[in-house]
Scaffold this active site. Sequence first.
Site, PDB file in Angstrom:
ATOM      1  CG  ASP A   6      -1.985   1.008   1.224  1.00 49.41           C
ATOM      2  OD1 ASP A   6      -2.378   1.410   0.112  1.00 49.41           O
ATOM      3  OD2 ASP A   6      -2.454   1.412   2.300  1.00 49.41           O
ATOM      4  CD  GLU A  59      -2.554   2.657  -3.208  1.00 48.46           C
ATOM      5  OE1 GLU A  59      -3.533   3.407  -3.206  1.00 48.46           O
ATOM      6  OE2 GLU A  59      -1.529   2.890  -2.555  1.00 48.46           O
TER       7      GLU A  59
END
Length: 325
Positions: A6, A59
């Site tokens: 992330d 991401e």
Amino acid sequence: DGLRVDAVASMLYLDYSRDSGQWTPNVHGGREDLDAMAFLQEMNATVYRRAPGVVTIAEESTAWGGVTRPTDCGGLGFGLKWNMGWMHDSLGYMQHEPVHRKYHHNEMTFSMVYAYSENYVLPISHDEVVHGQQALVSKMPGDWWQRRADHRAYLGFMWAHPGKQLLFMGQEFAQGSEWSQEHGPDWWLLDPGYGAEADHRGVRDLVRDLNGIYRETPALWQRDTEPGGFQWALGDAAEDNVFAFLRYAADGTPLLSVSNFSPVVRHDYRLWAPDHVPAWREVLNTDAARYGGGDVTNPDDLKTEEERITLTLPPLATIWLTPLR
């Protein structure tokens, strides 16, 4: 299966969410965090070396170059990168009423400008369907029938677009409410006896068939990272809300995907098609009755004449055509 990392951008930039004076440039005077780069490269190289067959996904929301480039070529070494631009642009387009979509046509075509800059995954991510963002089907305009039709058409467009596909909890059967970590997906929507279970089962069956046809159709994945594996058949039909493109397998076998994001049936619609394919057959139609649609289909073979085919486009739907064998 692998690792999804992330907020990679927050690691890569020394000035991420920091004002002037709150960060120190690297040894080269730049804003790149060299230690973070080295860590991510080592992580990816180690994962792929120790566990062949897994995948790492970044991401990463900026235009950082080489996120999925191999580490021995100076890249970060991730297997895939989330295509945040495609996600935001395509969802933005779909949320407009069909009458207004012609003014946002480029939001569905712009992704092909950079589609091959990285190895992408097309994400309908948790960030977009929780925390007050609404579930995917609930983002669509119109009544319940139109929302489900848009949902199905969008999935058909997504599965044909270059890149890998990712859905989040409940989107595979058109759950209307946001996912809750306390309750999980609303599986009861598929239960016999629930009034609208056929609506949700239809979307579930569509996703199953999309996956099945995808697996059996090399044109959809064999040249997924090659510009030569994609060709627009119709990319400028903004007034019609229509998009049509070809995907090609390594041996040149094509698949033609056509999406009509307007709520009207388009009869005798003419499209460019390569003349080396004498005839086409419809292999998927998101408006099919078994998916909950109105069953506006092309049951007969579609012949190519002077590099054109003439077909019927169902409303708010995507169809896939393959060469007749």
